[in-house]
Design an enzyme around this catalytic site. Structure first.
Site, PDB file in Angstrom:
ATOM      1  N   ASP A   1      -5.169  -6.694   5.958  1.00 25.69           N
ATOM      2  CA  ASP A   1      -6.386  -6.018   5.513  1.00 25.69           C
ATOM      3  C   ASP A   1      -7.434  -7.062   5.118  1.00 25.69           C
ATOM      4  O   ASP A   1      -8.588  -7.029   5.548  1.00 25.69           O
ATOM      5  CB  ASP A   1      -6.017  -5.131   4.303  1.00 25.69           C
ATOM      6  CG  ASP A   1      -7.102  -4.135   3.956  1.00 25.69           C
ATOM      7  OD1 ASP A   1      -8.089  -4.044   4.700  1.00 25.69           O
ATOM      8  OD2 ASP A   1      -6.955  -3.445   2.926  1.00 25.69           O
TER       9      ASP A   1
ATOM     10  N   TYR B   1       0.814  -1.206   0.000  1.00 30.18           N
ATOM     11  CA  TYR B   1       0.000   0.000   0.000  1.00 30.18           C
ATOM     12  C   TYR B   1       0.861   1.275   0.000  1.00 30.18           C
ATOM     13  O   TYR B   1       0.373   2.355  -0.291  1.00 30.18           O
ATOM     14  CB  TYR B   1      -0.951   0.030   1.201  1.00 30.18           C
ATOM     15  CG  TYR B   1      -2.019  -1.054   1.172  1.00 30.18           C
ATOM     16  CD1 TYR B   1      -2.082  -1.973   0.136  1.00 30.18           C
ATOM     17  CD2 TYR B   1      -2.962  -1.157   2.182  1.00 30.18           C
ATOM     18  CE1 TYR B   1      -3.043  -2.964   0.114  1.00 30.18           C
ATOM     19  CE2 TYR B   1      -3.932  -2.144   2.161  1.00 30.18           C
ATOM     20  CZ  TYR B   1      -3.963  -3.055   1.126  1.00 30.18           C
ATOM     21  OH  TYR B   1      -4.922  -4.029   1.106  1.00 30.18           O
TER      22      TYR B   1
ATOM     23  N   LYS C   1       3.879 -15.237   2.812  1.00 26.62           N
ATOM     24  CA  LYS C   1       3.813 -15.992   1.559  1.00 26.62           C
ATOM     25  C   LYS C   1       5.265 -16.267   1.166  1.00 26.62           C
ATOM     26  O   LYS C   1       5.739 -15.894   0.079  1.00 26.62           O
ATOM     27  CB  LYS C   1       3.051 -15.161   0.512  1.00 26.62           C
ATOM     28  CG  LYS C   1       2.737 -15.882  -0.770  1.00 26.62           C
ATOM     29  CD  LYS C   1       1.645 -16.930  -0.629  1.00 26.62           C
ATOM     30  CE  LYS C   1       1.466 -17.695  -1.936  1.00 26.62           C
ATOM     31  NZ  LYS C   1       0.639 -18.898  -1.802  1.00 26.62           N
TER      32      LYS C   1
ATOM     33  N   ASP D   1     -10.887  -8.652   7.497  1.00 29.04           N
ATOM     34  CA  ASP D   1     -12.289  -8.580   7.042  1.00 29.04           C
ATOM     35  C   ASP D   1     -12.915  -9.963   7.096  1.00 29.04           C
ATOM     36  O   ASP D   1     -14.071 -10.135   7.497  1.00 29.04           O
ATOM     37  CB  ASP D   1     -12.370  -8.045   5.602  1.00 29.04           C
ATOM     38  CG  ASP D   1     -12.578  -6.530   5.551  1.00 29.04           C
ATOM     39  OD1 ASP D   1     -12.107  -5.846   6.481  1.00 29.04           O
ATOM     40  OD2 ASP D   1     -13.198  -6.033   4.596  1.00 29.04           O
TER      41      ASP D   1
ATOM     42  N   ASP E   1      -2.563 -18.050   2.105  1.00 27.12           N
ATOM     43  CA  ASP E   1      -3.697 -18.735   1.467  1.00 27.12           C
ATOM     44  C   ASP E   1      -4.253 -19.823   2.388  1.00 27.12           C
ATOM     45  O   ASP E   1      -5.469 -19.945   2.583  1.00 27.12           O
ATOM     46  CB  ASP E   1      -3.313 -19.291   0.083  1.00 27.12           C
ATOM     47  CG  ASP E   1      -1.920 -19.894   0.029  1.00 27.12           C
ATOM     48  OD1 ASP E   1      -1.172 -19.793   1.022  1.00 27.12           O
ATOM     49  OD2 ASP E   1      -1.573 -20.479  -1.013  1.00 27.12           O
TER      50      ASP E   1
END
Ligand code: NAD
Length: 354
Positions: free
Chosen positions: A246, A141, A190, A250, A222
């Site tokens: 992020d 970001y 990852k 959620d 994942d």
């Protein structure tokens, strides 16, 4: 007198922030604390009035306060502005950077009476108490972005950058938080694909030696998404980089029944910022439909973390639990046989139980 800056922002921000401010005022009166409040502009609302989504006056006020309470920013009206003027990129990210807020704490707790409000089976989520630590000022970001015209269209680039100090400071915070909770820390990355993740993992392994009481594990992002819906109770504290955090938080929000239930604290600098994890929900804005509890619970986090007022924070959390136990629900957590109320009434019900 400690100063709290109030940033309602856009969409439902203007509806969910006033009940949270009323709760802070009531609890302060009850426990004989005094706070000064000042409201400032942020997001699309600030752009409309000043031409910028994060006016310098807002940054100054926040820097010279003890804590900040934010609603949410963004909405369709501002989606087509140049990217640096869009509320999320132009206000939220620079405000986090300006205040040095490198870690976002997202406690995912399921109120027992809401266990059957989740879309998952109650047995999977009942009693869930997980803390997600999201790195907040690095990664994809904040890295360099590019859009170059090429034959056939564009070449678009986002850059995922982390430095060793950026990883270390959030890692140390996560280890410390884990040592004060269940002593289990899951670092999510990852590392099978990304160089940044490989260094992230190396640093966590190295720093783990300083925290022998914490059991450190690693999981690919994942798999983590899958494990969060399969068996979320396996986690105690989870720490991850900005974008993974992020997305995963959620997902984790839905375990609690609704994104409208999840508070957060952004910490790391002199002044911390508290906000619900959801956005400005333009689809329900202005209709008295939004759940104010995530913002009210963010206010409780503020009293606990910025002002060390544990009893006052607990008073708020117990009032929220009591309202839910009495059967009141906003639309997002509504269940058969319960009483549906609007944003304002939900705020008043919490106030009445303080
Ligand atoms: P959102 O979180 O605003 O909404 C997602 C869904 O959850 C919607 O259906 C919404 O109605 C519902 N919802 C959210 N909060 C709720 C609440 N308190 N009570 C009941 N229902 C609630 O995400 P989105 O729709 O992807 O984004 C809308 C806008 O918010 C966009 O402009 C986005 O960029 C922005 N956004 C801002 C923040 C922030 O300010 N921190 C975070 C995420 C998104």
């Amino acid at each position: 007198m400690p100063k709290i800056i109030i940033l309602p922002g856009d969409g439902i921000g203007a509806e969910i922030v006033p009940p949270a401010v009323a709760v802070i005022k009531a609890v302060a009166q009850k426990h004989k604390y005094q706070f000064e409040f000042e409201e400032a502009l942020i997001g699309g609302a600030a752009y409309d009035q000043t031409g910028h989504p994060l006016p310098p006056a807002t940054i100054d006020l926040c820097k010279n306060s003890e804590a900040v309470l934010l609603g949410a920013v963004g909405g369709d009206k501002w989606d087509n502005l140049p990217v640096h003027l869009r509320p999320e990129v132009g206000a939220l990210l620079p405000l986090r950077k300006a205040l040095g807020l490198y870690a976002n704490l997202r406690p995912v707790q399921v109120f027992s009476v809401l266990a059957d409000a989740s879309t998952l089976k109650p047995a999977v989520v009942a009693g869930l108490d997980l803390l997600i630590v999201r790195e907040l000022t690095g990664g994809l970001y904040f890295g360099e972005k590019k859009k170059e015209a090429i034959d056939g269209g564009y070449r678009v680039v986002d850059t995922l950058v982390y430095t060793t100090p950026e990883i270390d400071r959030v890692a140390k915070l996560a280890f410390e938080l884990a040592s004060k909770r269940g002593g289990k820390l899951m670092s999510v990355d990852k590392a099978n694909v990304l160089e940044s993740s490989r260094h992230w993992r190396e640093r966590f392994i190295s720093l783990a030696k300083e925290y022998p009481a914490v059991a450190l594990s690693h999981m690919y992002v994942d798999n983590c998404a899958m494990q969060l819906v399969r068996d979320p109770q396996q986690f105690d504290v989870m720490v991850t980089e900005n974008m993974f955090g992020d997305i995963l938080s959620d997902l984790a929000a839905q375990l609690t029944g609704s994104i409208g239930m999840l508070p957060s604290a952004s910490i790391g600098g002199q002044v911390s910022l508290y906000e619900p994890i959801h956005g400005s929900a333009p689809d329900i804005a202005g209709q008295d439909l939004a759940n104010p509890l995530a913002t009210i619970l963010s206010a409780a986090m503020m009293l606990r973390l910025s002002f060390n007022l544990e009893t006052a924070a607990k008073t708020i959390e117990q009032a929220v639990a009591a309202v839910l136990a009495d059967g009141y629900r906003t639309g997002d957590i509504m269940q058969a046989g319960r009483q549906q109320v609007g944003t304002k009434e939900m705020g008043e019900l919490v106030l009445a139980r303080l």
